[in-house]
Design a protein around this motif. Structure first.
Motif, PDB file in Angstrom:
ATOM      1  N   ILE A 200      50.467 -71.662 -60.570  1.00 15.35           N
ATOM      2  CA  ILE A 200      51.061 -70.690 -61.483  1.00 15.35           C
ATOM      3  C   ILE A 200      52.569 -70.699 -61.288  1.00 15.35           C
ATOM      4  O   ILE A 200      53.054 -70.700 -60.159  1.00 15.35           O
ATOM      5  CB  ILE A 200      50.508 -69.274 -61.207  1.00 15.35           C
ATOM      6  CG1 ILE A 200      48.998 -69.246 -61.408  1.00 15.35           C
ATOM      7  CG2 ILE A 200      51.184 -68.248 -62.100  1.00 15.35           C
ATOM      8  CD1 ILE A 200      48.348 -67.952 -61.001  1.00 15.35           C
ATOM      9  N   SER A 201      53.316 -70.704 -62.404  1.00 15.00           N
ATOM     10  CA  SER A 201      54.774 -70.673 -62.302  1.00 15.00           C
ATOM     11  C   SER A 201      55.345 -69.773 -63.391  1.00 15.00           C
ATOM     12  O   SER A 201      54.837 -69.728 -64.508  1.00 15.00           O
ATOM     13  CB  SER A 201      55.355 -72.081 -62.429  1.00 15.00           C
ATOM     14  OG  SER A 201      55.084 -72.610 -63.700  1.00 15.00           O
ATOM     15  N   PRO A 202      56.426 -69.029 -63.067  1.00 14.29           N
ATOM     16  CA  PRO A 202      57.049 -68.159 -64.070  1.00 14.29           C
ATOM     17  C   PRO A 202      57.984 -68.954 -64.981  1.00 14.29           C
ATOM     18  O   PRO A 202      58.489 -70.012 -64.605  1.00 14.29           O
ATOM     19  CB  PRO A 202      57.854 -67.186 -63.208  1.00 14.29           C
ATOM     20  CG  PRO A 202      58.202 -67.980 -61.996  1.00 14.29           C
ATOM     21  CD  PRO A 202      57.029 -68.889 -61.753  1.00 14.29           C
TER      22      PRO A 202
ATOM     23  N   LEU B 212      53.938 -66.418 -67.651  1.00 14.87           N
ATOM     24  CA  LEU B 212      53.386 -67.182 -66.544  1.00 14.87           C
ATOM     25  C   LEU B 212      52.692 -68.401 -67.115  1.00 14.87           C
ATOM     26  O   LEU B 212      51.888 -68.293 -68.037  1.00 14.87           O
ATOM     27  CB  LEU B 212      52.372 -66.351 -65.750  1.00 14.87           C
ATOM     28  CG  LEU B 212      52.913 -65.173 -64.963  1.00 14.87           C
ATOM     29  CD1 LEU B 212      51.763 -64.398 -64.330  1.00 14.87           C
ATOM     30  CD2 LEU B 212      53.874 -65.640 -63.902  1.00 14.87           C
ATOM     31  N   ASN B 213      53.030 -69.566 -66.578  1.00 18.29           N
ATOM     32  CA  ASN B 213      52.376 -70.801 -66.967  1.00 18.29           C
ATOM     33  C   ASN B 213      51.294 -71.095 -65.938  1.00 18.29           C
ATOM     34  O   ASN B 213      51.580 -71.174 -64.749  1.00 18.29           O
ATOM     35  CB  ASN B 213      53.372 -71.955 -67.027  1.00 18.29           C
ATOM     36  CG  ASN B 213      54.440 -71.700 -68.065  1.00 18.29           C
ATOM     37  OD1 ASN B 213      54.162 -71.145 -69.117  1.00 18.29           O
ATOM     38  ND2 ASN B 213      55.652 -72.084 -67.767  1.00 18.29           N
TER      39      ASN B 213
ATOM     40  N   ARG C 163      49.604 -70.381 -71.155  1.00 13.01           N
ATOM     41  CA  ARG C 163      50.756 -69.491 -70.980  1.00 13.01           C
ATOM     42  C   ARG C 163      50.310 -68.064 -71.241  1.00 13.01           C
ATOM     43  O   ARG C 163      49.714 -67.763 -72.261  1.00 13.01           O
ATOM     44  CB  ARG C 163      51.874 -69.863 -71.943  1.00 13.01           C
ATOM     45  CG  ARG C 163      53.058 -68.928 -71.838  1.00 13.01           C
ATOM     46  CD  ARG C 163      54.226 -69.425 -72.664  1.00 13.01           C
ATOM     47  NE  ARG C 163      55.240 -68.405 -72.784  1.00 13.01           N
ATOM     48  CZ  ARG C 163      56.172 -68.168 -71.872  1.00 13.01           C
ATOM     49  NH1 ARG C 163      56.205 -68.882 -70.787  1.00 13.01           N
ATOM     50  NH2 ARG C 163      57.070 -67.225 -72.049  1.00 13.01           N
TER      51      ARG C 163
ATOM     52  N   SER D  33      62.484 -72.515 -66.300  1.00 11.33           N
ATOM     53  CA  SER D  33      61.339 -72.419 -65.401  1.00 11.33           C
ATOM     54  C   SER D  33      61.737 -72.936 -64.028  1.00 11.33           C
ATOM     55  O   SER D  33      62.863 -73.378 -63.831  1.00 11.33           O
ATOM     56  CB  SER D  33      60.155 -73.224 -65.935  1.00 11.33           C
ATOM     57  OG  SER D  33      60.413 -74.603 -65.847  1.00 11.33           O
TER      58      SER D  33
END
Length: 76
Positions: free
Chosen positions: A24-26, A17-18, A8, A36
């Motif tokens: 990648i996902s916010p 951001l993960n 993270r 998320s």
């Protein structure tokens, strides 16, 4: 046994951001829980126990925008 990678990156104000092997996902962390693109999870007050529900991206964007606006207004 599979290999799992997850990191993270904090952007400030609960935003982050993960980064994982799948992409990648916010996400947005609040006092109540985390929002998320995969849904949301809520803190229960019991260490290690969370309630998680999958939702749609529209719900994430709407609740994320509202939470961000409330956070910004409170910290002016």
């Amino acid at each position: 046994m599979g290999f799992r990678f997850q990191k993270r990156v904090k952007l400030g104000g609960g935003l982050g951001l993960n980064i994982s092997r799948s992409g990648i996902s916010p996400s947005l962390r609040t006092k109540m829980g985390t929002f998320s693109k995969n849904g949301y999870s809520t803190k229960t007050g019991i260490s290690g126990v969370r309630y998680q529900n999958s939702g749609c991206l529209v719900f994430f964007l709407f609740t994320g925008a509202i939470t961000f606006l409330i956070y910004t207004i409170k910290h002016l």
